[in-house]
Every structure is written in C-alpha cells, then in structure tokens.
Design an enzyme around this catalytic site. Sequence first.
Site, mmCIF file in Angstrom:
data_model
loop_
_atom_site.group_PDB
_atom_site.id
_atom_site.type_symbol
_atom_site.label_atom_id
_atom_site.label_comp_id
_atom_site.label_asym_id
_atom_site.label_seq_id
_atom_site.Cartn_x
_atom_site.Cartn_y
_atom_site.Cartn_z
ATOM 1 N N PRO A 1 0.823 -1.216 0.000
ATOM 2 C CA PRO A 1 0.000 0.000 0.000
ATOM 3 C C PRO A 1 0.848 1.253 0.000
ATOM 4 C CG PRO A 1 -0.984 -1.616 1.435
ATOM 5 C CD PRO A 1 0.331 -2.209 0.967
ATOM 6 N N CYS A 2 0.476 2.190 -0.876
ATOM 7 C CA CYS A 2 1.368 3.303 -1.199
ATOM 8 C C CYS A 2 0.915 4.641 -0.649
ATOM 9 C CB CYS A 2 1.486 3.411 -2.721
ATOM 10 S SG CYS A 2 -0.111 3.682 -3.549
ATOM 11 N N GLN A 3 -0.199 4.689 0.114
ATOM 12 C CA GLN A 3 -0.743 5.988 0.506
ATOM 13 C C GLN A 3 0.247 6.822 1.312
ATOM 14 O OE1 GLN A 3 -2.289 3.095 0.704
ATOM 15 N NE2 GLN A 3 -4.364 3.257 -0.111
#
Length: 438
Positions: free
Chosen positions: A100-102
């Site tokens: 996950p890149c948030q």
Amino acid sequence: MANLGYRPVAIDLFAGVGGFSLGIEQAGLDVAIAVEKDPIHAAVYGFNFPQTHVLCADVSDLTGTHIQQALRDWCDRQRSPVLVSDRDRIDIDLVFGGPPCQGFSVMGKRQVCDKRNLLVFEFCRLVKELQPRYFVMENVPGLGLKKYQNLLNRLQCEFQAAGYEIIQPIQVLSAVNFGVPQQRQRLFVLGNQVGVKPLTYPQPQLQSPSEFCTVRDAIADLPNLDDFTELQTSDSVELTLPQLQLLQALAMPYVEKLRGIISDPFNFAYPRQWNPFLLTSSKRTRHNLASIERFNQTPPGQLESISRLQRLDWDKPCYTLRAGTGPEHGSYTSPRPIHPKYPRVISVREAARLHSFPDWFRFHATKWHGFRQVGNAVPPRLGRVLGHQVIAALGVAPSQPTSTLTLKDPYLLELGQVKASEYWKQKKRQGDFSGLGC
C-alpha cells in the site's frame, strides 16, 4: 536454449483484485499464491483467478513457512506431487507486489512516519524468507522523493543483506509507454539473487504522443449505458445480437485483444470461459439535471467548475485513475472522469478498459468498491512487460495454455464486508488455504 513450455512459479503479495497478477500470468508465469488482506478484494480475486491459491490474510502475520505450505497445497492440486515429495522447500521464480502506497503518494500527506510505509519492509522480509530467484516491487513515484531517500536506502540494504542485487538506477515507468491508454506512473524496484542472470528494465514501446493509445481506442465501442434501464439497479446487462455485433464492429485493435476477437501473441494467460453478450461492471450513475447540463457544457480535457471533475478527451490518453480510500481512512471517493461524449461519469467497465483489464474480468457489483479495485491495481499490460523481463532472464519460452478456466460463482462479486469475512472464515474452518483467513 530456452526452456520450452515451462511456466515459472510466482507469488503475489498485496494482490488486490489481481491487476498485477494478470499481467504476470499474461507474461507466461503461474501465479500460485496471492495474499490479500481485504476480504472483499480477496473474494473478487478468487472469482477471476480460480487456479490461484488465495490467502486472505495480513502480510504482516504471514511467514515464509505459511506460504511454502500453501504452495505445497497448490502443487498437490495443480501439478505432479513429485515436485514436492522429497523437498521441504519449493523453488519460487518470482515474488511480486505493490505494498500500500498511501504513505508515499503525492496525493496524500506524504508522512515519513506513516505506518503503511513499513509494509515495504514486510515485502522485503518475505522475499528474504522465500528466497525467490527474482522480485519486483511496485509503488508510487513518491517513494523516490528525497524525503524518503533514507528509507529507500535502508530497503535496498536489507535486500542486499538477503542476497539480492538491486537493478540500478531504480526507475519509474509510465503505463502509456506500454500500450495502456492512461498517463499512470509507477516506481518499480527490481532484484535478483546474486549469481543468477540480472533483470533489466523494459524499454518504452511507445514514445510519441501520436503513438499512445487513447480513450477512443479503449471505450468508443461501448454502448450508451443510459439506453439500458436494467443498469439502474444491476451492474450487468445481456446484449442483443445486433448490439454485440455493433460493439464488435466499432472495437479498435486494443479492444479486440481485450475481448479475444483477435489473438495477442504476447499474451500467455489462461483463457477464461465467459459470455461475450454480458456487459458487466456497468451500473449507471444518476446525476441531477443541473449536473448533466454542466457536464454537457464542459469541453474535453477541462474541469467542470462545480464538481471539479475532468472531462476525458477522445483523442488523448486518460489521466491517472485514483482509488480513493478504504473505510479505515474515511471512505473517500476519488473524482471520476466525465465521459467524452455522454453527460455522466464513466462506468467501472470503462475505467477497467482504460486500465487494460480484459472484458471477462469482473469487479465488485458495488460501484464504490469497483472503482477502488480498478484504481488500486497495476494495469495488466504494464505488469505484463515486467513479467516478460523475468521470463527473458529465466530463459523460458512459454507456450500458449491449452486449458480454459471457468470463473467462480458471481456470488463472490456481491459480498459485503461481513459476508466476505465469513466466507474466508468458513474456508479456514474447512482447513483450506493453510488454515489462514480473515
């Protein structure tokens, strides 16, 4: 000499609904195991990939031993037991995935201390435990920003300590350069075990805007959804023969490959059994009259002044489709583009076309989930070019599969959070999926 017909074994961590998985499969690898924490996304993945062993689990809770056990189960079902009878470990050719890149996204707060940033090290830990020949880690370009340099350096040092070479310099690839009608950039970290043939980054296949695939190439054949009253309450509708024939007549070469109308010599995915008459993931969005009027007056490529939605241009690629956030972060819905012809936002199917998903691939029946699933995915065509790099390094010449896969029960596409969680718990009670589940 190339190893003819062999399909290397791959593991997908942070699988989502499987955009990256599909690209890797299209390159000629078998995705044996997919790990996805969200039970709804995992159920949709299971629908589209009936040959893959899905673990609905948090990567942080898994060990290499868990995945090796699941891999042995997969081999027992899919391959000859001889492959596992005398060995404690099964060789893995590729581990891939997009943590996950948030925490790194330029659209977010980009906080160095965001706990989601640590998931890249969980990816690294499992690579260390599984010892695949190669790994490919995907993330947003923000990971390469100066403020994350120490984190990225630490990540590279940990990979190197585990016996891997990192291909330098780390590169950002744009999907539009590889035949995807979308301006979408992603950072990829490529690594190989010391002593095996190194990976290389793919060279752009298309470089001039005149060569890029456009919105017209992707969705101009699809009918006007407002012509189907069924799509007010359902996400699918059965086309008549004349409607299907018109769609096929209007389909550009890009769509002809996505629908299997013409062959794609670079696609080694297992064919899926599907109904080409069924238009799926196409539930209509209702707009009030004022919005419809404003959408009609918005020129291509411009923002509508009130909603701040951008209208697509038929003759250009789409801008980056974003996913929004899950319920744990406020259930934020990202802006959806306005259709270039009709006064409405695009459908999930139209978004999927712009992402290079084939038409047999289905998403959750709820639009909010469907758009998130598309927006979070690696475009399959972009994933495919990375898979081809692995295939080339392995010296494999995959053959076209001879068997056709039957998609699972569409019931999996309608599960809410509670029922999806119960579905995976039931799998756990049955002793399936190595005793793991949500």
